[in-house]
Enzyme design. Structure first.
Site, short mmCIF file in Angstrom:
data_model
loop_
_atom_site.label_atom_id
_atom_site.label_comp_id
_atom_site.label_asym_id
_atom_site.label_seq_id
_atom_site.Cartn_x
_atom_site.Cartn_y
_atom_site.Cartn_z
CE LYS A 57 47.47 -44.71 -51.61
NZ LYS A 57 47.06 -44.40 -52.99
CB SER A 72 44.30 -49.37 -55.63
OG SER A 72 44.70 -49.49 -56.97
CG ASP A 73 49.61 -45.12 -55.81
OD1 ASP A 73 49.02 -44.21 -55.22
OD2 ASP A 73 50.59 -44.92 -56.56
CB THR A 74 46.83 -45.20 -60.73
OG1 THR A 74 45.86 -46.22 -60.47
CG2 THR A 74 47.04 -45.07 -62.24
CB ALA A 109 50.19 -51.49 -57.31
#
Length: 199
Positions: A57, A72-74, A109
């Site tokens: 991203k 970011s990623d969750t 992250a």
């Protein structure tokens, strides 16, 4: 907007939660969502998955900008499985039933692309939920809140009443670990607490 701080960072996300979290530490952003395939690779570990997506991203969002770019990623992890956003009411209810009365992990992250290259971090937070009745799950779905949330719940919203305690970073569960994010921004020369100077 008159009087607003000029952006110092591009945010490769449409998430209002991440924008609000960055604003809370004084980072003005330019929002530029990216559309990527977020399917996990076969046998991909959860930490590798969220780090890969955050990096992809950030890199995709930085292509036509001189600003450092944050991705970011969750992911919500229960019994080793990655729980994404619910497909429908039944899927959301099944996920919440699986989380109720138990401890699960939330991995978030963050990656920032900029002068220092691509720098990243991953944070794991343990979330303990109380038992949840089916009627509560139905009522929660009716609020509309679970629709676009990993694991089918938002800790900063109505689902806060389900969360007995957490071990780790609250802001990471919301969508962005601010302690680690500030350190990454510093490495890229992006100021936090930035404010426009009154003339």
């Amino acid at each position: 907007m008159v009087g607003a701080d000029p952006p110092v960072l591009r945010l490769a996300s449409a998430s209002p939660r991440r924008r609000e979290l960055l604003a809370s530490i004084g980072v003005a952003v330019e929002v530029c969502p990216v559309d990527l395939d977020e399917s996990p690779h076969r046998d991909e570990a959860a930490a590798d998955y969220v780090l890969r997506l955050a990096g992809e991203k950030a890199l995709a969002g930085s292509r036509d900008s001189s600003l450092p770019t944050l991705g970011s990623d969750t992911a919500v992890i229960c019994d080793g499985a990655i729980l994404g956003k619910p497909h429908d009411r039944a899927h959301a209810a099944a996920m919440l039933r699986g989380l109720a009365g138990r401890t699960h992990e939330v991995l978030t992250a963050v990656a920032v692309s900029g002068p220092a290259g691509l720098v990243d971090a991953c944070v794991t937070t343990r979330v303990v939920m109380r038992p949840i009745e089916d009627a509560e799950i139905d009522a929660y779905w009716a609020t509309g809140e679970p629709v676009d949330k990993a694991g089918g719940y938002a800790i900063q919203g109505y689902a806060a009443v389900f969360v007995e305690r957490i071990e780790g970073s609250h802001s990471a569960v919301v969508g962005l670990p601010l302690f680690e994010t500030a350190a990454l921004l510093e490495r890229q020369g992006v100021p936090y607490w930035n404010r426009a100077v009154s003339q």
